[in-house]
Scaffold this motif. Structure first.
Motif, mmCIF file in Angstrom:
data_model
loop_
_atom_site.group_PDB
_atom_site.id
_atom_site.type_symbol
_atom_site.label_atom_id
_atom_site.label_comp_id
_atom_site.label_asym_id
_atom_site.label_seq_id
_atom_site.Cartn_x
_atom_site.Cartn_y
_atom_site.Cartn_z
ATOM 1 N N ARG A 1 -56.758 7.881 6.447
ATOM 2 C CA ARG A 1 -56.465 9.061 5.631
ATOM 3 C C ARG A 1 -55.070 9.584 5.957
ATOM 4 O O ARG A 1 -54.322 9.995 5.077
ATOM 5 C CB ARG A 1 -57.480 10.168 5.901
ATOM 6 N N GLY A 2 -54.750 9.600 7.245
ATOM 7 C CA GLY A 2 -53.447 10.098 7.669
ATOM 8 C C GLY A 2 -52.298 9.338 7.040
ATOM 9 O O GLY A 2 -51.276 9.934 6.689
ATOM 10 N N GLY A 3 -52.446 8.037 6.878
ATOM 11 C CA GLY A 3 -51.394 7.249 6.239
ATOM 12 C C GLY A 3 -51.123 7.706 4.815
ATOM 13 O O GLY A 3 -49.965 7.799 4.381
ATOM 14 N N ARG B 1 -62.323 0.660 4.462
ATOM 15 C CA ARG B 1 -61.687 -0.419 3.689
ATOM 16 C C ARG B 1 -60.966 0.143 2.466
ATOM 17 O O ARG B 1 -59.811 -0.211 2.201
ATOM 18 C CB ARG B 1 -62.733 -1.448 3.269
ATOM 19 N N GLU B 2 -61.635 0.997 1.722
ATOM 20 C CA GLU B 2 -61.055 1.579 0.501
ATOM 21 C C GLU B 2 -59.803 2.391 0.836
ATOM 22 O O GLU B 2 -58.771 2.263 0.182
ATOM 23 C CB GLU B 2 -62.097 2.470 -0.172
ATOM 24 N N THR B 3 -59.893 3.223 1.856
ATOM 25 C CA THR B 3 -58.769 4.075 2.225
ATOM 26 C C THR B 3 -57.617 3.249 2.778
ATOM 27 O O THR B 3 -56.450 3.504 2.445
ATOM 28 C CB THR B 3 -59.227 5.155 3.226
ATOM 29 N N ALA B 4 -57.911 2.243 3.590
ATOM 30 C CA ALA B 4 -56.861 1.392 4.153
ATOM 31 C C ALA B 4 -56.134 0.616 3.059
ATOM 32 O O ALA B 4 -54.907 0.486 3.094
ATOM 33 C CB ALA B 4 -57.452 0.430 5.182
ATOM 34 N N ARG B 5 -56.890 0.122 2.093
ATOM 35 C CA ARG B 5 -56.272 -0.607 0.982
ATOM 36 C C ARG B 5 -55.246 0.282 0.284
ATOM 37 O O ARG B 5 -54.117 -0.117 0.014
ATOM 38 C CB ARG B 5 -57.357 -1.046 0.008
ATOM 39 N N HIS B 6 -55.651 1.524 0.004
ATOM 40 C CA HIS B 6 -54.754 2.418 -0.711
ATOM 41 C C HIS B 6 -53.660 2.984 0.186
ATOM 42 O O HIS B 6 -52.579 3.327 -0.297
ATOM 43 C CB HIS B 6 -55.552 3.506 -1.409
ATOM 44 N N ALA B 7 -53.898 3.055 1.497
ATOM 45 C CA ALA B 7 -52.828 3.459 2.417
ATOM 46 C C ALA B 7 -51.705 2.422 2.382
ATOM 47 O O ALA B 7 -50.526 2.781 2.446
ATOM 48 C CB ALA B 7 -53.367 3.636 3.832
ATOM 49 N N ASP C 1 -47.852 3.094 1.341
ATOM 50 C CA ASP C 1 -46.667 2.695 2.120
ATOM 51 C C ASP C 1 -45.601 2.089 1.214
ATOM 52 O O ASP C 1 -44.418 2.434 1.304
ATOM 53 C CB ASP C 1 -47.038 1.661 3.194
ATOM 54 N N ILE C 2 -46.021 1.196 0.353
ATOM 55 C CA ILE C 2 -45.078 0.512 -0.542
ATOM 56 C C ILE C 2 -44.462 1.490 -1.532
ATOM 57 O O ILE C 2 -43.249 1.488 -1.760
ATOM 58 C CB ILE C 2 -45.778 -0.653 -1.269
ATOM 59 N N THR D 1 -40.347 4.698 5.806
ATOM 60 C CA THR D 1 -41.431 3.816 6.231
ATOM 61 C C THR D 1 -42.526 4.630 6.921
ATOM 62 O O THR D 1 -42.334 5.808 7.247
ATOM 63 C CB THR D 1 -40.911 2.759 7.221
ATOM 64 N N ALA D 2 -43.638 3.986 7.160
ATOM 65 C CA ALA D 2 -44.766 4.653 7.822
ATOM 66 C C ALA D 2 -44.352 5.218 9.174
ATOM 67 O O ALA D 2 -44.753 6.330 9.536
ATOM 68 C CB ALA D 2 -45.934 3.681 7.975
ATOM 69 N N PHE D 3 -43.532 4.481 9.937
ATOM 70 C CA PHE D 3 -43.099 4.960 11.251
ATOM 71 C C PHE D 3 -42.274 6.236 11.124
ATOM 72 O O PHE D 3 -42.435 7.181 11.902
ATOM 73 C CB PHE D 3 -42.304 3.884 11.994
#
Length: 181
Positions: A25-27, A148-154, A158-159, A168-170
């Protein structure tokens, strides 16, 4: 703005699952840091996706899955007539409003997962053509699916963010951690 699962909760399975979900979620939350409404709603790639739309989608999906697990209907019923609204802000919706809504949804998710007698408890999948009929899934499956759903969209976020302004994420992690002022 960033929600964290209590540190003492990481040692058990529920805490570990919830911490992985909070991390993803944070991403997405960080992807909209410092953007105007126009930037967050823009589509900087060939895709129809925007950061604001991704934010709305993940909050809505998370709420819907937890509601189903509780035996309740999702807050928003989606079908072919309104599916497109799942990925775009409409009727005065804002990034700030979606972030606040997702914060509420996240708290409800954590409360539900922590209150379930067992992660092995099951609930039926919705009667939709893309799900197997008469199938049930566990609370554990629910949290893994949300991760999985949240990571996919994170990853999408990023892109999109990097396409907008090169951040960037960093860099966004550092920006989120910086003292306000």
């Amino acid at each position: 703005m960033v929600t964290h699962v209590r540190a003492e909760a990481y040692g058990d399975e529920r805490g570990a699952l919830l911490s992985f979900l909070a991390e993803q979620r944070g991403g997405i939350r960080r992807s909209v840091l410092g953007l105007t409404h126009e930037q967050a709603s823009s589509r900087p790639s060939a895709s129809e996706l925007s950061l604001a739309g991704l934010l709305k989608h993940v909050a809505e999906v998370e709420q819907g899955w937890v509601a189903r697990a509780k035996g309740e209907p999702p807050a928003v019923k989606r079908d072919e007539s309104n599916w497109h609204e799942c990925f775009t802000l409409v009727d005065g919706e804002s990034v700030e409003q979606q972030l606040a809504y997702w914060e509420t949804v996240a708290a409800e998710t954590e409360a539900f997962v922590r209150s379930a007698p067992s992660l092995d408890d099951t609930f039926p999948l919705p009667d939709e053509p893309w799900f197997p009929p008469d199938e049930a899934v566990s609370v554990r499956w629910l949290v893994l699916h949300l991760i999985r759903e949240t990571a996919r969209h994170a990853g999408h976020a990023d892109i999109l963010r990097e396409s907008l302004d090169g951040r960037t994420a960093f860099e966004l992690v550092a920006l989120a951690a910086a003292p306000a002022g």
